[in-house]
Design a protein around this motif. Sequence first.
Motif, short mmCIF file in Angstrom:
data_model
loop_
_atom_site.label_atom_id
_atom_site.label_comp_id
_atom_site.label_asym_id
_atom_site.label_seq_id
_atom_site.Cartn_x
_atom_site.Cartn_y
_atom_site.Cartn_z
N GLY A 17 34.49 21.85 31.90
CA GLY A 17 35.61 22.91 31.02
C GLY A 17 35.37 24.08 31.68
O GLY A 17 35.87 25.25 30.86
N ILE A 18 34.97 24.36 33.01
CA ILE A 18 34.92 25.76 33.60
C ILE A 18 36.30 26.40 33.57
O ILE A 18 36.23 27.72 33.47
N VAL A 19 37.49 25.79 33.73
CA VAL A 19 38.71 26.24 33.78
C VAL A 19 39.14 26.83 32.47
O VAL A 19 39.54 28.03 32.58
N ASP A 20 38.85 26.37 31.36
CA ASP A 20 39.03 26.92 30.20
C ASP A 20 38.25 28.21 30.05
O ASP A 20 38.73 29.17 29.23
N PHE A 21 36.83 28.33 30.54
CA PHE A 21 36.31 29.22 30.22
C PHE A 21 36.64 30.29 31.02
O PHE A 21 36.66 31.57 30.62
N ILE A 22 36.75 30.23 32.43
CA ILE A 22 37.49 31.41 33.12
C ILE A 22 38.82 32.01 32.65
O ILE A 22 39.06 32.92 32.58
N ASP A 23 39.68 30.85 32.23
CA ASP A 23 41.06 31.34 31.54
C ASP A 23 40.73 32.12 30.32
O ASP A 23 41.31 33.31 30.27
N ASP A 24 39.80 31.74 29.29
CA ASP A 24 39.50 32.71 28.25
C ASP A 24 39.12 34.07 28.79
O ASP A 24 39.16 35.05 28.16
N TRP A 25 38.05 34.04 29.72
CA TRP A 25 37.41 35.11 30.13
C TRP A 25 38.58 36.34 30.81
O TRP A 25 38.59 37.31 30.19
N VAL A 26 39.43 35.93 31.54
CA VAL A 26 40.09 36.72 32.15
C VAL A 26 41.50 37.08 31.32
O VAL A 26 42.23 38.04 31.69
N SER A 27 41.72 36.24 30.42
CA SER A 27 42.63 36.41 29.21
C SER A 27 42.46 37.58 28.26
O SER A 27 43.14 38.01 27.45
N ALA A 28 41.01 37.58 28.07
CA ALA A 28 40.47 38.71 27.20
C ALA A 28 40.95 40.18 27.01
O ALA A 28 41.20 40.62 28.19
N PRO A 29 41.20 40.75 26.23
CA PRO A 29 41.96 42.24 26.19
C PRO A 29 41.19 43.33 26.47
O PRO A 29 41.29 44.40 26.16
N TYR A 30 39.73 42.92 26.87
CA TYR A 30 38.86 44.03 26.99
C TYR A 30 38.83 44.62 28.34
O TYR A 30 39.22 43.94 29.25
N GLU A 31 38.11 45.71 28.44
CA GLU A 31 38.42 46.40 29.94
C GLU A 31 37.76 45.48 31.08
O GLU A 31 38.44 45.50 32.16
N THR A 32 36.49 45.20 30.82
CA THR A 32 35.88 44.48 31.96
C THR A 32 36.52 43.15 32.25
O THR A 32 36.79 43.07 33.62
N GLN A 33 36.94 42.36 31.18
CA GLN A 33 37.58 41.18 31.58
C GLN A 33 39.05 41.60 32.28
O GLN A 33 39.37 40.79 33.10
N GLN A 34 39.64 42.70 31.80
CA GLN A 34 41.03 42.86 32.32
C GLN A 34 40.90 43.30 33.93
O GLN A 34 41.66 43.06 34.71
N LYS A 35 39.81 43.74 34.29
CA LYS A 35 39.31 44.35 35.71
C LYS A 35 39.20 42.94 36.45
O LYS A 35 39.36 42.92 37.62
N HIS A 36 38.23 41.93 35.96
CA HIS A 36 37.95 40.65 36.38
C HIS A 36 39.38 40.12 36.65
O HIS A 36 39.54 39.21 37.70
N ARG A 37 40.32 40.03 35.66
CA ARG A 37 41.68 39.36 35.92
C ARG A 37 42.46 39.97 37.24
O ARG A 37 42.85 39.20 37.77
#
Length: 201
Positions: free
Chosen positions: A79-99
């Motif tokens: 499930g690592i793909v789901d984890f990363i998809d959730d992470w970079v889709s989050a609307p927070y500043e840090t995750q959006q930079k990672h996106r």
Amino acid sequence: MTTDDLAAPVSWEWRETMYRDGVPGGRAAPQGYGTDPNLVTPYTPWPRTLSEHQRALIAVLGDIILPGTADYPAPSEMGIVDFIDDWVSAPYETQQKHRMVIHSGLLMVDEESQRRFGAGFLELDDAMRRKIVDVIASPDDATDNRAFFVRIRYLVVGGYFTSDIGFQAIGYIGNVPLQAFPGVSPEAKSIVEEELRKLGL
């Protein structure tokens, strides 16, 4: 305002305004992003935003970065793909930079594959894929390629080893009392040092 004013009952009109507008005086209440995810029964209120092609790229890259073993599944199988998809889709500043790093990095992987082998990364054989990963993982590469590899590796390894399967792999049993803490064994330390040497770290 006196202490008598503070103790006075709140008028119905004031309460009605507060509940209607969110705050007194008719000002709109901040909207924000809502509540944080429920970690007991995980659920994210935002939609996943990676395309199927991007998810497939992450699955292959993750399995190259952290191959599965006879005892523990590869990242793509747990499930690592789901984890990363959730992470970079989050609307927070840090995750959006990672996106931004992940999006541009995945595009770069396909472009590098086309430049070197005339085909997209997913169309390459395993040996060719590993050559592409070697290029972007090189510690001598000071471009955004290296920044992408560092970020995707961080997410793959971090996501894997904070999962139930990852805890089993490293022998993590949680917060339990210990009579003594023996520390890292020389064997384990030598393995870690060898892997870091291979990665040029």
